[in-house]
Enzyme design. Structure first.
Site, PDB file in Angstrom:
ATOM      1  N   THR A 471       1.546  74.127   3.132  1.00  0.00           N
ATOM      2  CA  THR A 471       0.875  74.030   2.305  1.00  0.00           C
ATOM      3  C   THR A 471       0.958  73.863   0.861  1.00  0.00           C
ATOM      4  O   THR A 471       0.261  73.464   0.081  1.00  0.00           O
ATOM      5  CB  THR A 471       0.135  76.125   2.640  1.00  0.00           C
ATOM      6  N   ASP A 472       2.311  74.853  -0.307  1.00  0.00           N
ATOM      7  CA  ASP A 472       2.390  74.539  -1.136  1.00  0.00           C
ATOM      8  C   ASP A 472       2.618  72.798  -1.364  1.00  0.00           C
ATOM      9  O   ASP A 472       2.360  72.237  -2.532  1.00  0.00           O
ATOM     10  CB  ASP A 472       3.298  75.646  -1.609  1.00  0.00           C
ATOM     11  N   CYS A 473       3.173  72.403  -0.983  1.00  0.00           N
ATOM     12  CA  CYS A 473       4.099  71.129  -0.796  1.00  0.00           C
ATOM     13  C   CYS A 473       2.778  70.193  -0.433  1.00  0.00           C
ATOM     14  O   CYS A 473       3.172  69.097  -1.870  1.00  0.00           O
ATOM     15  CB  CYS A 473       4.497  70.741   0.510  1.00  0.00           C
ATOM     16  N   THR A 474       1.888  70.699  -0.216  1.00  0.00           N
ATOM     17  CA  THR A 474       0.503  69.376   0.026  1.00  0.00           C
ATOM     18  C   THR A 474      -0.203  69.973  -1.240  1.00  0.00           C
ATOM     19  O   THR A 474      -0.528  68.942  -2.056  1.00  0.00           O
ATOM     20  CB  THR A 474      -0.789  70.333   1.449  1.00  0.00           C
ATOM     21  N   GLU A 476       0.965  70.988  -4.176  1.00  0.00           N
ATOM     22  CA  GLU A 476       2.089  69.745  -5.450  1.00  0.00           C
ATOM     23  C   GLU A 476       1.852  68.917  -5.316  1.00  0.00           C
ATOM     24  O   GLU A 476       1.710  68.074  -6.385  1.00  0.00           O
ATOM     25  CB  GLU A 476       3.614  70.673  -5.327  1.00  0.00           C
TER      26      GLU A 476
END
Ligand code: LAN
Length: 739
Positions: A471-474, A476
C-alpha cells in the site's frame, strides 16, 4: 603466484573492501568480488588461497562496541569523498549541495539507491541451514565473510539477540552457534565455547522458540516430535472460516506454508558425525533423555515477546492428538495443495519470494519435492545472492531483496522538494526512471487462486522482479509519478490504476494495512504461535500506510479532479478519521515500521496538514490534533536541538530516549513541526542540529537502527541517514522562502 609474492602485496583494509562491487540491473542487487589481476588465479583451497582468505577475514573484523550498526562502508567506498576537513559548518543551501553531491555519488547505475537492509539475526542461519541440507555450497569468500559477520555480532555474554541491537536470546544464539559449526568452526573455538555455555546455562535448545525448533528439526538435531503441529490440513478447511490461513497476513501465511510442508513430510537432513556432535552440544541434558512432548511448549524467557495464549495451548493439544492419527489421503491432498502454492509463489516472484524466511524454506521444500537437479531448485539457488549484502561487518542476509523502490521514492521526493534540484538533474532523472519502471502493470499468474490481492497499478518495496505490491510503496511511487515534471507515456492512465488499487486497499476502519485488506478478526492474533513477534497473524491498518495512501490520493485529486472524485473524497474523509483515532493522549502516533513515535508522528502530521491545507476535513479537529502533536515533539526535544529515540520505544510502546540525538529522528521531527503553526523555534533548533552534525563530505554518521517490524525486531534503513536530513533541510528552506 608464490607465497612470498602474496605477502608482498601488503593488502590494506580499504583495498580489500574495494574488491567488492555491487552490480545492479533494474534493482537486482548482486555483490561480486573482483580480485586484482595478480591475485585472480589463486585457488581458495591452496595455501595461498587460505592466506588470502585470512587477510579478507581480518579486514572484516568489526568492533561493534563503537556502533553495532555498521556504516555500509563497502557500498559507500564509491562515494565522492573529498578530503576537506574544515571544522566549519555549512548553511542550509551549502549543506544541501554538499549533501546531494555526496549522496548522488553513491546512486547505482540503474538509478536506484542501494543500502544495507540487514539487522535481524534469524535470517542468515536459515540460509546456512537450507544450503547445508540441500548440499548447496556457500562458495568462498562468502563462507568466510558470513562466519565473520556472525562472530562480529556476538554479545559479550556469548550470545546473540533477535537482531543486532538486541540482548542475547536462545533463538539468536542457537541459530548462530549451529550455523558456525555447519560452516566449519570447531566446538572448541573459544567464541563457540562461550556461546555453548550461554545456551546450556539457559536451559539448552529445548527452550528455543518455535521457529528455531523448526530449523533444528530439519537438520535432525531436534526431534520433530518436539514441535507443535503445523497442520498442513489447515489449507483444506472451508475458506469462510475466520482462521483459514488464506486470511493471514501474507508474511505469516507465506512462512507457515512451506513450514507446514516440511513438517508434513518431516523433512530431515541426512545424518552425519557433525550433526551427531551438535545433538550433544546444544542441550543441557542427554539428547536421548529429552521429553519431546514437554519440549513443545518450552521457550526461554529471554526470547518471549508474546507468550502462548491458553487457547492456543488447548488447540495444540487437539492438533497434536490428530497428528498421531492423521489420515494419509487428507495429508497427501493438503501437501499437494501446499507444494502447488509454493510453486506459484516462486514463479510470481521470480524465485525471490516475498521475504527472506519463506525464500529459504520454499527452497528446502522444492528440493524435497522436485529434487536438486530440478529447474525449480536451480532457479531458487540462483536467487539466493539477491538477499546477501556486504558491509564492513561482513556478509549478511537482508530482510528483503533490498529496499530499492522505497528508498528511491523517498530520495526522489527529498530532492524534488529542494528548490535547486536542477543542480542534480541527472540524478533526479535516473531516480525517476527507476521508480517509474517498477510499477506493476500486470497481474501475476494465478494471483486469485492463491489469495493475492490485485497488483495492477501497484509499486513494490524492492523491485519489479519481486512483484508484491504494498500500500504505502504504491503511494510513494504514485506521489513520485505525480510530483515529477518528467513525461512518462500514459502517465494519467498509470496514475489512475495506482489510485484504483489504493482505493481497493482501504479497510473498513478507514485505514490501510500493508499488502492486503484485513481479512480476519483481531482475535486471530491470540493464535500467534511465534512467541517472538507481535501482530503477525493478520494485516492491520497502520498510521504510516494510511498516511502515505492519503497523501497520494490528495495529490492525485488536485491534479485530476475528474477521476472518481466522490470515491476519493470519501476515502480521504474515512482515512483522516482513522489517523485522528490513532493519536495517543500525549499527542503522538506510534510507528510500527520505523523507530518510533517520531516516525509515526511524521506520517500522521503529513497527512493531516495536507488535508487541513486543502480544506478536506473539519479544520478544528485537525488543528487540535496537530497542535497536540507539536507539543509532544517539543517536549521530547533534547538540549542540543535534536531528537533521539531508542529502538526500545517500539517494544515498550512508550517513548524511550536514545543516548544521544539522532539525525534521522530529528529530521522526522522537523518535517512534522514545519507543518504545524507555532513551533518555528523548535524546528529551527532541529535544523541547526542537522547542520552541525553533517560530516564535511556531506554525509551524516550512521547512528542507531531506524527500522522495526512486528514490535520486536529491528531492521536497518541505511539510506535514511541521508534522505531524511536532506529532506528536512529542503522542506524547511522551501517554507522559509514562501514566507
Ligand atoms: C517490511 C519492509 C517494508 C515495510 C514498509 C513498506 C516500510 C512498511 O511501511 C509496511 C511494512 C513493510 C512492507 C514490511 C513488513 C515486514 C517485513 C516484510 C519488512 C520489515 C521487511 C522484513 C519483514 C518480514 C516480515 C521479515 C520476516 C519475518 C517474519 C516475522 C515473517
Amino acid at each position: 603466484m608464490n607465497k612470498k609474492a602474496l605477502s608482498e602485496v601488503h593488502l590494506t583494509r580499504e583495498e580489500i573492501f574495494q574488491w567488492w562491487n555491487l552490480k545492479s540491473e533494474n534493482g537486482r542487487q548482486v555483490w561480486e568480488l573482483q580480485l586484482p589481476d595478480e591475485l585472480s588465479d589463486i585457488k581458495w583451497d591452496s595455501e595461498e588461497g587460505r592466506e588470502l582468505l585470512s587477510a579478507i577475514d581480518n579486514a572484516f573484523i568489526y568492533d561493534k562496541k563503537l556502533n553495532t550498526h555498521a556504516s555500509d562502508k563497502i557500498l559507500r567506498a564509491r562515494a565522492k569523498n573529498d578530503s576537506e576537513t574544515s571544522g566549519e559548518h555549512y548553511n542550509i543551501e551549502q549543506a544541501l549541495e554538499k549533501g546531494w553531491q555526496y549522496y548522488s555519488s553513491i546512486q547505482c547505475e540503474d538509478g536506484h539507491f542501494a543500502g544495507d537492509y540487514g539487522g535481524p539475526h534469524f535470517l542468515l542461519p536459515g540460509l546456512v541451514v537450507a544450503c547445508y541440507i540441500t548440499e548447496t555450497p556457500l562458495a568462498e569468500p562468502h563462507r568466510t565473510l558470513i562466519t565473520r559477520y556472525m562472530l562480529n555480532h556476538q554479545n559479550d555474554d556469548g550470545g546473540w539477540g533477535l537482531h543486532i541491537e538486541g540482548q542475547s536470546t536462545m533463538f539468536g544464539t542457537c541459530m548462530q552457534y549451529v550455523s558456525l559449526r555447519l560452516l566449519g568452526y570447531s566446538a572448541e573455538h573459544p567464541r563457540l565455547a562461550k556461546a555453548r555455555e550461554w545456551i546450556v546455562q539457559h536451559g539448552g535448545a529445548e527452550y528455543i522458540p518455535p521457529w528455531g525448533k523448526f530449523y533444528l528439526s530439519c537438520l535432525g538435531i531436534y526431534n520433530w516430535e518436539g514441535n507443535n503441529s503445523l497442520l498442513p490440513e489447515m489449507w483444506l478447511l472451508p475458506r469462510w472460516l475466520p482462521f483459514f490461513p488464506g486470511r493471514y497476513w501474507c508474511h505469516a501465511r507465506m512462512v507457515y506454508l512451506p513450514m507446514s510442508y516440511c513438517y508434513g513430510v518431516r523433512l530431515t537432513a541426512k545424518d552425519n558425525p557433525l550433526l551427531q556432535q551438535l545433538r550433544s552440544e546444544i542441550y543441557s541434558k542427554n539428547y536421548e533423555q529429552i521429553n519431546w512432548v514437554e519440549a513443545r511448549n518450552k521457550c526461554s524467557n529471554t526470547d518471549i515477546y508474546q507468550p502462548m495464549h491458553p487457547i492456543l495451548i488447548i488447540l495444540y493439544k487437539a492438533l497434536n492428538f490428530y497428528e498421531k492419527k492423521n489420515l494419509k489421503s487428507l495429508r497427501k491432498k493438503a501437501l499437494d495443495f501446499i507444494i502447488s502454492y509454493i510453486h506459484a509463489e516462486d514463479e510470481q516472484t521470480n524465485y525471490i519470494d516475498i521475504g527472506p524466511v519463506n525464500k529459504v524454506i520454499n527452497m528446502l521444500s522444492v528440493w524435497h519435492a522436485c529434487g536438486k537437479n530440478s529447474p525449480q531448485f536451480q532457479k531458487h539457488a540462483s536467487r539466493l545472492k539477491d538477499y546477501l549484502w556486504i558491509a564492513e561487518d561482513g556478509m549478511k542476509m537482508q530482510g528483503y531483496n533490498g529496499s530499492q523502490l522505497w528508498d528511491t521514492a523517498f530520495a526522489f521526493q527529498a530532492l524534488h522538494d529542494w528548490e535547486n534540484h536542477k543542480l542534480f538533474a541527472s540524478s533526479y532523472k535516473n531516480m525517476f526512471s527507476f521508480i517509474e519502471k517498477q510499477q506493476l502493470l500486470q497481474e501475476p499468474p494465478k494471483n486469485e487462486e492463491f489469495f493475492r490481492h490485485s497488483s495492477i497499478g501497484g509499486f513494490p518495496f524492492s523491485n519489479k522482479d519481486h512483484g508484491w505490491p504494498i500500500t504505502d510503496c504504491t503511494a510513494e511511487g504514485l506521489k513520485s509519478l505525480l510530483k515529477s515534471k518528467i513525461e512518462v507515456p500514459e502517465k494519467e492512465e498509470r496514475s489512475r490504476r495506482a489510485v484504483d488499487l489504493l482505493l481497493s486497499f482501504q479497510n473498513n476502519d478507514g485505514g490501510w494495512a500493508t499488502y492486503e485488506l484485513t481479512r480476519a478478526p483481531r482475535w486471530i492474533e491470540k493464535l500467534n504461535p511465534s512467541l517472538v513477534f507481535g501482530n503477525i497473524m493478520i494485516d492491520y491498518s497502520y498510521t504510516e500506510c494510511s498516511s502515505a495512501a492519503l497523501q497520494a490520493l490528495m495529490l492525485f485529486i488536485e491534479q485530476y479532479p475528474d477521476y472518481r472524485n466522490k470515491d476519493i473524497q470519501k476515502a480521504i474523509q474515512r482515512g483522516i478519521s482513522f489517523i485522528l483515532s490513532r493519536q495517543q493522549s500525549d499527542g503522538s502516533w506510534y510507528g510500527s515500521w520505523g523507530v518510533c513515535f517520531t516516525y509515526g508522528t511524521w506520517f500522521a502530521t503529513e497527512a493531516l496538514s495536507k488535508a487541513q491545507k486543502k480544506g478536506l476535513y473539519n479544520t478544528e479537529e485537525i488543528n487540535n490534533a496537530l497542535n497536540k502533536a507539536g507539543k509532544f515533539l517539543e517536549q521530547k526535544q533534547n538540549e542540543d536541538g535534536g531528537w533521539g529515540e531508542d529502538f526500545q520505544s517500539c517494544v515498550e510502546k512508550k517513548y524511550v530516549h536514545s543516548k544521544c540525538s539522532q539525525a534521522v529522528n530529528t529530521a522526522w521531527a522537523v518535517l512534522s513541526l514545519i507543518r504545524i503553526e507555532g513551533f518555528e523555534k523548535a524546528a529551527e533548533r532541529g535544523i541547526e542540529f542537522i547542520l552541525k552534525n553533517q560530516l564535511p563530505n556531506g554525509d551524516w554518521k550512521q547512528q542507531g537502527i531506524s527500522g522495526v517490524f512486528n514490535h520486536s525486531c529491528a531492521i536497518s534503513y541505511s539510506n535514511y541517514r541521508n534522505i531524511f536530513p536532506l529532506w528536512a533541510l529542503a522542506a524547511y528552506q522551501a517554507k522559509a522562502l514562501k514566507k
